[in-house]
Scaffold this active site. Structure first.
Site, PDB file in Angstrom:
ATOM      1  N   LYS A 183     113.692  51.036  22.033  1.00  0.00           N
ATOM      2  CA  LYS A 183     112.403  50.924  21.338  1.00  0.00           C
ATOM      3  C   LYS A 183     111.611  52.185  21.588  1.00  0.00           C
ATOM      4  O   LYS A 183     111.800  52.845  22.616  1.00  0.00           O
ATOM      5  CB  LYS A 183     111.610  49.730  21.867  1.00  0.00           C
ATOM      6  CG  LYS A 183     110.561  49.237  20.909  1.00  0.00           C
ATOM      7  CD  LYS A 183     111.151  48.340  19.842  1.00  0.00           C
ATOM      8  CE  LYS A 183     110.123  47.876  18.837  1.00  0.00           C
ATOM      9  NZ  LYS A 183     110.661  46.813  17.977  1.00  0.00           N
TER      10      LYS A 183
HETATM   11  P1  NAD Z   1     102.271  45.904  10.605  1.00  0.00           P
HETATM   12  O1  NAD Z   1     101.587  47.039  11.247  1.00  0.00           O
HETATM   13  O2  NAD Z   1     102.827  46.048   9.237  1.00  0.00           O
HETATM   14  O3  NAD Z   1     101.302  44.626  10.553  1.00  0.00           O
HETATM   15  C1  NAD Z   1     100.589  44.105  11.627  1.00  0.00           C
HETATM   16  C2  NAD Z   1      99.449  43.293  11.032  1.00  0.00           C
HETATM   17  O4  NAD Z   1      98.789  42.594  12.079  1.00  0.00           O
HETATM   18  C3  NAD Z   1      98.399  44.172  10.339  1.00  0.00           C
HETATM   19  O5  NAD Z   1      98.024  43.568   9.112  1.00  0.00           O
HETATM   20  C4  NAD Z   1      97.243  44.192  11.337  1.00  0.00           C
HETATM   21  O6  NAD Z   1      95.994  44.359  10.710  1.00  0.00           O
HETATM   22  C5  NAD Z   1      97.397  42.817  11.973  1.00  0.00           C
HETATM   23  N1  NAD Z   1      96.822  42.747  13.311  1.00  0.00           N
HETATM   24  C6  NAD Z   1      96.877  43.665  14.290  1.00  0.00           C
HETATM   25  N2  NAD Z   1      96.236  43.230  15.368  1.00  0.00           N
HETATM   26  C7  NAD Z   1      95.765  42.006  15.066  1.00  0.00           C
HETATM   27  C8  NAD Z   1      95.022  41.043  15.771  1.00  0.00           C
HETATM   28  N3  NAD Z   1      94.615  41.260  17.005  1.00  0.00           N
HETATM   29  N4  NAD Z   1      94.732  39.878  15.154  1.00  0.00           N
HETATM   30  C9  NAD Z   1      95.137  39.650  13.887  1.00  0.00           C
HETATM   31  N5  NAD Z   1      95.848  40.519  13.169  1.00  0.00           N
HETATM   32  C10 NAD Z   1      96.157  41.688  13.758  1.00  0.00           C
HETATM   33  O7  NAD Z   1     103.375  45.434  11.645  1.00  0.00           O
HETATM   34  P2  NAD Z   1     104.706  44.616  11.371  1.00  0.00           P
HETATM   35  O8  NAD Z   1     105.794  45.571  11.122  1.00  0.00           O
HETATM   36  O9  NAD Z   1     104.432  43.521  10.394  1.00  0.00           O
HETATM   37  O10 NAD Z   1     104.967  43.999  12.822  1.00  0.00           O
HETATM   38  C11 NAD Z   1     104.282  42.854  13.292  1.00  0.00           C
HETATM   39  C12 NAD Z   1     105.047  42.262  14.475  1.00  0.00           C
HETATM   40  O11 NAD Z   1     106.393  41.978  14.063  1.00  0.00           O
HETATM   41  C13 NAD Z   1     105.180  43.184  15.684  1.00  0.00           C
HETATM   42  O12 NAD Z   1     105.175  42.392  16.853  1.00  0.00           O
HETATM   43  C14 NAD Z   1     106.545  43.805  15.504  1.00  0.00           C
HETATM   44  O13 NAD Z   1     107.107  44.231  16.729  1.00  0.00           O
HETATM   45  C15 NAD Z   1     107.297  42.633  14.921  1.00  0.00           C
HETATM   46  N6  NAD Z   1     108.514  43.003  14.182  1.00  0.00           N
HETATM   47  C16 NAD Z   1     108.450  43.840  13.097  1.00  0.00           C
HETATM   48  C17 NAD Z   1     109.633  44.138  12.411  1.00  0.00           C
HETATM   49  C18 NAD Z   1     109.637  44.977  11.154  1.00  0.00           C
HETATM   50  O14 NAD Z   1     110.689  45.062  10.515  1.00  0.00           O
HETATM   51  N7  NAD Z   1     108.542  45.586  10.752  1.00  0.00           N
HETATM   52  C19 NAD Z   1     110.855  43.622  12.847  1.00  0.00           C
HETATM   53  C20 NAD Z   1     110.872  42.768  13.957  1.00  0.00           C
HETATM   54  C21 NAD Z   1     109.691  42.461  14.599  1.00  0.00           C
END
Ligand code: NAD
Length: 476
Positions: A107
């Site tokens: 990561k």
């Molecule tokens: P992203 O940046 O696209 O979206 C995150 C969202 O959460 C944003 O809309 C942001 O405004 C919101 N947010 C941030 N802090 C917040 C809070 N305190 N309260 C409410 N909303 C909040 O990120 P993502 O890629 O969707 O990732 C989100 C989670 O999923 C992370 O934990 C990431 O590790 C996990 N994840 C992502 C992927 C991927 O393919 N993108 C894969 C596996 C896991």
């Protein structure tokens, strides 16, 4: 996020690991080898922007190299730190093992608020970060393959692959150095939606097992289920959209950084997402009732809670107020180890992150394979498949006409049967198969071993057993 005195994210992952190994037959030495993070590289680099030099701190952590390349996203957030990156790298090891993606876990992260920089500045910063990682083989098709995570997406992956290519001009497999790229830079159909799609497939598989549904004190299928989603980013928005539009679930609550929205009838997601895109928040959205204290909506009664923003949002300070009987961990580590225990004791079923959000890495695996084979999925067989199907349909029509049987095919059948699968359909099929298979392997352990009390423990057992087998076969 978590309350004072609670273990850190990495300690939480270790505690969850320790619960699982207690009921496994592994030597203490092998347990330790699997648990620890192999290495974490910290880089501090300067970039001249706005007439000054700004110094940025980034990390790339490799948790386990039992299989190579190692794989894991790159996160852009101000909260990024070594503890978090190591916890996420460990989760990647177990996640890849659980869904049988042939990678070790890694990561990366950069301490930056991407919203404070414009696109050109972000490109400069990303290219400089990538340069530091490429130089040390911490980005490489054979050794370490990043992907998007919080705060990064296709755009950053396109800059990274281009940077790698500039530094490795004769590497024919250069495009496999990172996944989650845009289509025109070697990406694959269905990668952007993959993690959210995986959440949908995970829930569909869960609801195929009435015993598991009953354990969550729920009945029936996904239709009409009341869902609350925290975080409408890549993962949360896709999961919410698919569950509402394709499975008939109702998104009754959403929580974003600046508050939450609620509607008992179900929110019109397209309006919410459009408002979020335009304003960066949910305040003053024309649908639903706005609540300034967003996190309290996670405590409201609903059937399924999907935390899809970040880690540690369900902690010892709010766990006993969470009323959803089923939690799907779309984010990584949204439930702390302490909260996990509270919720388990209250009979809440948690579909763990390691499984629930594995759709991203699964489709990243397909993208990596596509890049190495230099051909898009379905290109060779699609028309041959269509031709064979056409033979059958025409034969049926001929038989019907010759013998005066008057058979007519149902409307739409011919078109959908004749159409050969394109890349997107193949990706979705591979993802669905993976999510079903991984759930079943986890469930088998959960349902057949009385000492295994929950799906998370089962997921760790399946994953650790596979990593251990890989180390054993290497003679460790
Ligand atoms: P992203 O940046 O696209 O979206 C995150 C969202 O959460 C944003 O809309 C942001 O405004 C919101 N947010 C941030 N802090 C917040 C809070 N305190 N309260 C409410 N909303 C909040 O990120 P993502 O890629 O969707 O990732 C989100 C989670 O999923 C992370 O934990 C990431 O590790 C996990 N994840 C992502 C992927 C991927 O393919 N993108 C894969 C596996 C896991």
């Amino acid at each position: 996020m978590s309350v004072a005195g609670e273990p850190s994210f990495r300690q939480s992952v270790d505690l969850m690991f320790n619960r699982a190994v207690q009921v496994m037959d592994l030597s203490p030495g092998l347990q330790e080898k699997i648990r620890v993070c192999n290495s974490t590289y910290t880089v501090r680099f300067g970039v001249r922007l706005r007439g000054e030099i700004f110094t940025f701190t980034g990390y790339r952590s490799v948790h386990s190299e039992h299989m190579e390349p190692v794989k894991g996203g790159i996160r852009y957030a101000l909260s990024v730190n070594q503890d978090e990156v190591e916890a996420l790298a460990a989760l990647m090891t177990y996640k890849c093992a659980l869904v049988e993606a042939p990678f070790g876990g890694s990561k990366g992260g950069l301490c930056i608020d991407p919203r404070q920089w414009d696109e050109r500045e972000l490109e400069q910063i990303t290219r400089r970060f990538a340069y530091e990682l490429v130089k040390r083989d911490l980005i490489s098709p054979a050794q370490n393959v990043p992907a998007p995570d919080m705060g990064t997406g296709e755009r950053e992956m396109a800059w990274i692959v281009d940077q790698y290519r500039r530094m490795n001009t004769t590497d024919i497999n250069a495009s496999a150095c990172v996944t989650g790229k845009p289509l025109n830079a070697g990406g694959i159909h269905g990668r952007v939606e993959a993690t959210g799609r995986g959440i949908q497939y995970a829930l569909r598989e869960f609801f195929r097992h009435p015993e598991d549904v009953a354990a969550a004190r729920l009945t029936g299928g996904l239709e009409g289920k009341r869902i609350v989603v925290q975080g409408l980013g890549n993962v949360g928005s896709h999961a919410a959209r698919f569950l509402a539009q394709e499975d008939g679930a109702k998104i009754v609550g959403v929580v974003e950084r600046d508050g939450g929205l609620w509607s008992d009838e179900g929110l019109d997601l397209e309006i919410v997402l459009d408002h979020l895109r335009r304003t960066g928040g949910v305040k003053e959205c024309p649908v639903g009732t706005y609540h300034a204290d967003g996190p309290t909506l996670m405590e409201a009664p609903c059937d399924i809670l999907i935390p899809a923003a970040m880690e540690g949002v369900i902690h010892l300070g709010n766990a006993d107020r969470i009323r959803a009987p089923l939690i799907v961990e779309a984010a990584n580590g949204p439930v702390t180890a302490g909260a996990d225990e509270v919720l388990r004791n209250r009979g809440c079923i948690i579909i763990p992150d390691m499984y629930a959000n594995a759709g991203g890495v699964t489709v990243s695996y397909f993208e990596w394979v596509k890049n190495l084979s230099h051909i898009r999925f379905g290109r060779m067989e699609r028309r041959a498949e269509e031709a064979r199907h056409r033979l059958l349909v025409e034969e049926l029509e001929r038989l019907s006409a010759d013998r005066g049987l008057g058979w007519t095919l149902s409307p739409g059948f011919k078109d959908s049967y004749l159409r050969g699968a394109d890349e997107l359909e193949l990706v979705r099929s591979g993802l669905d198969d993976t999510m079903r298979g991984a759930y079943q392997s986890m469930r088998q352990v959960w349902r057949t071993r009385p000492e295994v009390t929950d799906l998370r423990m089962a997921a760790y057992i399946v994953a650790i057993e596979r990593v251990a087998a890989s180390y054993r076969s290497k003679g460790l």
